[in-house]
Write a protein that holds these residues in place. Structure first.
Motif, PDB file in Angstrom:
ATOM      1  N   ALA A   1       0.828  -1.204   0.000  1.00 38.56           N
ATOM      2  CA  ALA A   1       0.000   0.000   0.000  1.00 38.56           C
ATOM      3  C   ALA A   1       0.864   1.257   0.000  1.00 38.56           C
ATOM      4  O   ALA A   1       0.662   2.171  -0.780  1.00 38.56           O
ATOM      5  N   HIS A   2       1.855   1.259   0.881  1.00 35.26           N
ATOM      6  CA  HIS A   2       2.732   2.419   0.932  1.00 35.26           C
ATOM      7  C   HIS A   2       3.462   2.618  -0.388  1.00 35.26           C
ATOM      8  O   HIS A   2       3.541   3.722  -0.934  1.00 35.26           O
TER       9      HIS A   2
ATOM     10  N   ALA B   1       2.550   1.662  -3.354  1.00 35.71           N
ATOM     11  CA  ALA B   1       1.615   2.098  -4.384  1.00 35.71           C
ATOM     12  C   ALA B   1       1.382   3.594  -4.291  1.00 35.71           C
ATOM     13  O   ALA B   1       1.417   4.320  -5.294  1.00 35.71           O
ATOM     14  N   GLU B   2       1.170   4.038  -3.071  1.00 34.73           N
ATOM     15  CA  GLU B   2       0.946   5.466  -2.879  1.00 34.73           C
ATOM     16  C   GLU B   2       2.153   6.274  -3.381  1.00 34.73           C
ATOM     17  O   GLU B   2       2.012   7.264  -4.088  1.00 34.73           O
TER      18      GLU B   2
ATOM     19  N   ALA C   1       2.286   6.236  -7.267  1.00 34.23           N
ATOM     20  CA  ALA C   1       1.286   7.106  -7.896  1.00 34.23           C
ATOM     21  C   ALA C   1       1.699   8.568  -7.775  1.00 34.23           C
ATOM     22  O   ALA C   1       1.611   9.344  -8.742  1.00 34.23           O
ATOM     23  N   ALA C   2       2.168   8.940  -6.597  1.00 30.47           N
ATOM     24  CA  ALA C   2       2.588  10.332  -6.407  1.00 30.47           C
ATOM     25  C   ALA C   2       3.803  10.658  -7.273  1.00 30.47           C
ATOM     26  O   ALA C   2       3.899  11.733  -7.867  1.00 30.47           O
TER      27      ALA C   2
ATOM     28  N   CYS D   1       7.853   0.233 -10.038  1.00 32.78           N
ATOM     29  CA  CYS D   1       6.426   0.027  -9.743  1.00 32.78           C
ATOM     30  C   CYS D   1       6.078  -1.460  -9.678  1.00 32.78           C
ATOM     31  O   CYS D   1       5.265  -1.881  -8.845  1.00 32.78           O
TER      32      CYS D   1
ATOM     33  N   TYR E   1       4.349  -3.251  -6.548  1.00 30.47           N
ATOM     34  CA  TYR E   1       2.972  -3.771  -6.644  1.00 30.47           C
ATOM     35  C   TYR E   1       2.873  -5.297  -6.694  1.00 30.47           C
ATOM     36  O   TYR E   1       1.937  -5.883  -6.165  1.00 30.47           O
TER      37      TYR E   1
ATOM     38  N   GLU F   1       2.795   3.617 -14.303  1.00 29.48           N
ATOM     39  CA  GLU F   1       2.265   3.253 -12.982  1.00 29.48           C
ATOM     40  C   GLU F   1       1.001   2.412 -13.147  1.00 29.48           C
ATOM     41  O   GLU F   1       0.824   1.387 -12.486  1.00 29.48           O
TER      42      GLU F   1
ATOM     43  N   ARG G   1       0.295  -1.477 -11.984  1.00 28.79           N
ATOM     44  CA  ARG G   1      -0.816  -1.727 -11.064  1.00 28.79           C
ATOM     45  C   ARG G   1      -1.771  -2.775 -11.636  1.00 28.79           C
ATOM     46  O   ARG G   1      -2.187  -3.717 -10.953  1.00 28.79           O
TER      47      ARG G   1
END
Lengths: 414, 414
Positions: free
Chosen positions: A18-19, A21-22, A25-26, A335, A339, A404, A408
Motif C-alpha cells: 500500500a505504501h 503504491a501510494e 502514484a505520487a 512500480c 505492486y 504506474e 498496477r
C-alpha cells in the motif's frame, strides 16, 4: 540523465504494498509534470483508456498521417497522376526520407535509402559486406539469439556467396572473430529480452579482425542513440514501424557508410538503383551514393505516410528520448517491485542502463493468459513464446502515469 | 470479339482528313453507346478534361481507395493498433489479395502472394526456377529486349547461382533452348513496343527443352487473358500499379504453380514465409503453398489500398476487357490514320491482334517535345527514349471518345 527523471528504486520493505503504491502514484504525477517530452504525445492518436506499451512492435499513429495519406491518394495520385513522380517528389522519396532518419541514428545525410522490408535489406547488406570483405574471407558470423529472420537471410546470403554461416552468441563474437571472418550481423537490441549490445565495442572488434559490421537497428532506432557514423558502422538496416511509427509494415531502410558506397555491390540491382534509370540500358551501372541500394519502384503510399510520421521528431533530440526511455523503464521496474508479489515475475531485461533498450521483458508463468488479461484491461504489451511478457516504452507518447497504471493492472491480473 | 467493337480501318483516301474526322467522331459516339464496360469508368476518379492514356505506367485512382486508406490508418492502425494484425486481417493480406489477382491472370487460388517489388520477385522466381531445374542445367535465358530491370536481376541470379546468363531476342528463344537451359525469363508484353509474345507457345517450347518458364506480366495482367494455369506457366511475377490500379509503387506479386510449391526454394527466406512465423525458431522451415514466397512484414497501407482497388474487377471478365482493349487500340490507329498526315508517325506496335498488348507505340521525330505538348493539351501518354510516344489503353476507364480526342489532339500538335 537529467535530475527530473531520477527514479531511485523503492525498497519493497515492511511498509507493504500500500505504501509503495501510494509512493508510485505520487511519483508518476511528479515525473509527468517535469517531462519535457510530454507535449509530443499530442502528436499521436491513441485510443482513450489504453496504455499502449507495444510500440516496439507497431508504433502508434501520428495524427498527421491520415490527412497526408488522403492528399497523396486523392490529389497526388488521383489528380496529378503520373506527373507526381516528379512534381510531388515521389521519385526521390527513398533518399529524402532516408535523410530524415539519418539524424535519429547518427548518420550524416546521403547514406540511408528507404525501401523494401528489413529482411530484404539484410540480404542486400550482408551480401554486399561479404563482397567488400573480399574472396579470402569465407565466414559470416550471425547472432544466434537474434530475431530469426536475420539468421534465415544470413543463411541464404552465405549459401549464395559460397561462405559458411556460423551462429554465435553475442558474447562469443569477440572470440569467434578471425582472419576468416568476412562480416558479422548483429542486433543492436534483442527483440525478446530488450538487452542492448555494445555497438561501439563490437564494431571496433569486428574491424580489428578486418571484417565488416552489419547492424540490425529494428529495436533501437528511435529509442536510443545509435551513432552509426561515430562508431564507423559499415552497413545497417532497420524497420520504421516500431519506434519510428511509420505504420504497419512501413518500408525499411539501408545504411551504407559513405566510404563503402563506391564499392557497394548489391545482389538486388534493380532499375531504380541505376545511374540512369530511364536510359533503359541493358547493362546495370549503379548510381552513386546510397541510391544504389534501391531496387524496384518505391512504394509511395507507405513511404509518404512514413515521411509524415517522422515529422514528430522535429525539435526532438535522441538524447532526451533516451533519457526518458531509461526513466520510464526504471520506473516500471520500480512500480512492478512495489505492486507485484515477490517471485511472481522475473526481470529478463538487464538492470544496467548500458545493457538496456527501451523495453522491459518479464518472465512469468502463464504469460500468454496474463497478457490477454492485461489487454482486456487496457494495458497493451505483447507475449513472446513461451513465457515472456514484453512491454515497450516509446518516450514520445508513453507517460509515467501510464507506467504506474500498467504495473498496477499487472499486479491485479497476477 | 463482339460486333459492337468492330472497327474496320478507315482508308485514308481522296475524301481527305475532314471526312475521316467526321466519321471517327461519329463512330466514337456509337462505340461508346454500345460499350458494356463504360459503367466501370464511374469507379475511377479521373481529373476533368484529361484523356489518361498512361495507365500502362500508373493506373488511375479507384474512387473507393481514399476512404479505405482513411479507415485503415485512423481505425485499424490508430485505434485497434497491434490487434489489427489478426482482427483486421492484415497478416493474411498477401494471400487474400493474391487470390483476388488470380482470376485476372487465370490462376486457381493459392498460387499467388502479394508483396515486395517486381524486381525483388524476379530474383526470387528466377533463383527458385534455377534450383528447380537442377544442377546439370547451367544457363539462364533472358529476353534481351525486355524492361531492363529483368535483365539486371537475371544477371544477379545467374551470378549467385553459378549459371551463365544468355540474353536473346524473343524470336530467338526457341533456337537457344537446349539441355543446358535451366530457366527462361520473358516479358509477356514489351514495355516499349506493346508487342504481345506467344506465352502458350513459348512456355510449351521451354518445357519441351526441360526448362522452366518465368513470365513477367507487368504489361499484360489486367489488360488481356494470361492463362497461367491453362498454359502451365511455372513461375510468374507482375506489378499491380499499371492495369491493376493499385497505386504508385503498390506491391508486386509472385505466382508459384501449385506443382512447384513443395520444392520452391526461395533465395529470400524471410520470417513471414516460415511455416510457424511466431515460433521464432532458428531453422527456416518454409510454409506450405505460395506463402513461402513471402519475405518480410507486409506493407499494409499499400497492400490494402491495392485490395480495394481490385474491387473494380467485381463482375468484370478479362475476356470482355481484352475485347474492348483491342477495339480501343484498333480505333486509335484508325483515328491516327484519319487525322495525322501520312508519314509523320510510324506504328511500332504490331497490327495483328495476336501480337498486340493494350498500348500503341508510335515512333515520331521530336517525340519528347510532342508528348509534352500533348500533355499540355490534356492528353496524357508518355515518352520512351529516344523517339517513342506510348499510349496505354485501360478498358475500365478509357472510352472511344477519349481515343478520338487523343488522335485529334495528336494531329493538332504535329
Amino acid at each position: 540523465m537529467s535530475e527530473k527523471y531520477e527514479t531511485k528504486a523503492v525498497t519493497h520493505g515492511a511498509e507493504g504494498v500500500a505504501h509503495g503504491a501510494e509512493a508510485c502514484a505520487a511519483k508518476a504525477v511528479r515525473l509527468d509534470a517535469a517531462d519535457e517530452l510530454a507535449k509530443s504525445r499530442e502528436l499521436f492518436a491513441l485510443p482513450d483508456g489504453v496504455v499502449y506499451l507495444d510500440g516496439n512492435s507497431l508504433g502508434a499513429l501520428p495524427r498527421a498521417v491520415p490527412g497526408r495519406l488522403q492528399d497523396v491518394a486523392a490529389r497526388e495520385w488521383g489528380e496529378l497522376l503520373i506527373r507526381s513522380w516528379d512534381e510531388s517528389g515521389w521519385w526521390t522519396a527513398p533518399e529524402r526520407i532516408g535523410d530524415l532518419i539519418s539524424p535519429i541514428v547518427g548518420a550524416a545525410p546521403g547514406q540511408i535509402v528507404v525501401g523494401d522490408s528489413t529482411s530484404v535489406n539484410i540480404f542486400k547488406a550482408l551480401v554486399a559486406a561479404v563482397r567488400l570483405a573480399g574472396n579470402d574471407r569465407d565466414e559470416i558470423l550471425v547472432d544466434a539469439t537474434t530475431f530469426p529472420t536475420d539468421g534465415y537471410l544470413a543463411e541464404s546470403a552465405a549459401r549464395m556467396t559460397g561462405r559458411t554461416l556460423r551462429p554465435v552468441r553475442p558474447e562469443e563474437v569477440r572470440d569467434a572473430l578471425g582472419p576468416r571472418t568476412a562480416a558479422v550481423l548483429l542486433n543492436h537490441v534483442d527483440y525478446r529480452s530488450g538487452r542492448l549490445y555494445d555497438l561501439p565495442g563490437l564494431t571496433a572488434a569486428v574491424h580489428e579482425a578486418g571484417a565488416l559490421a552489419v547492424w540490425d537497428l529494428c529495436h533501437s532506432a528511435g529509442a536510443l542513440p545509435v551513432g552509426l557514423d561515430e562508431h564507423s558502422v559499415d552497413l545497417a538496416v532497420g524497420c520504421t514501424y516500431k519506434y519510428l511509427n511509420g505504420g504497419p509494415g512501413s518500408p525499411a531502410y539501408l545504411y551504407v557508410a559513405a566510404r563503402h558506397q563506391a564499392r557497394f555491390d548489391s545482389p538486388l540491382p534493380g532499375w531504380t538503383g541505376h545511374a540512369n534509370p530511364f536510359g533503359m540500358t541493358p547493362e546495370f551501372t549503379p548510381a552513386d551514393g546510397a541510391t544504389r541500394g534501391r531496387v524496384g519502384t518505391p512504394d509511395i503510399l507507405s513511404m509518404l505516410a512514413l515521411e509524415t510520421a517522422l515529422g514528430v521528431w522535429e525539435g526532438v533530440g535522441i538524447d532526451s528520448v533516451r533519457a526518458k526511455s531509461l526513466a520510464l523503464t526504471d520506473f516500471f521496474v520500480e512500480c512492478v517491485r512495489a505492486y507485484v508479489p515477490a517471485g511472481r515475475v522475473e526481470l529478463v531485461t538487464p538492470s544496467a542502463h548500458v545493457e538496456r533498450g527501451s523495453q522491459i521483458a518479464l518472465r512469468c508463468d502463464d504469460a500468454g493468459d496474463v497478457m490477454r488479461a492485461l489487454i482486456a484491461r487496457g494495458v497493451v504489451g505483447d507475449f513472446r513464446h513461451p513465457d515472456v511478457l514484453r512491454f515497450g516504452f516509446t518516450p514520445l507518447y508513453v507517460g509515467f502515469g501510464d507506467v504506474e497504471r500498467a504495473a498496477r493492472v499487472l499486479a491485479e491480473v497476477l
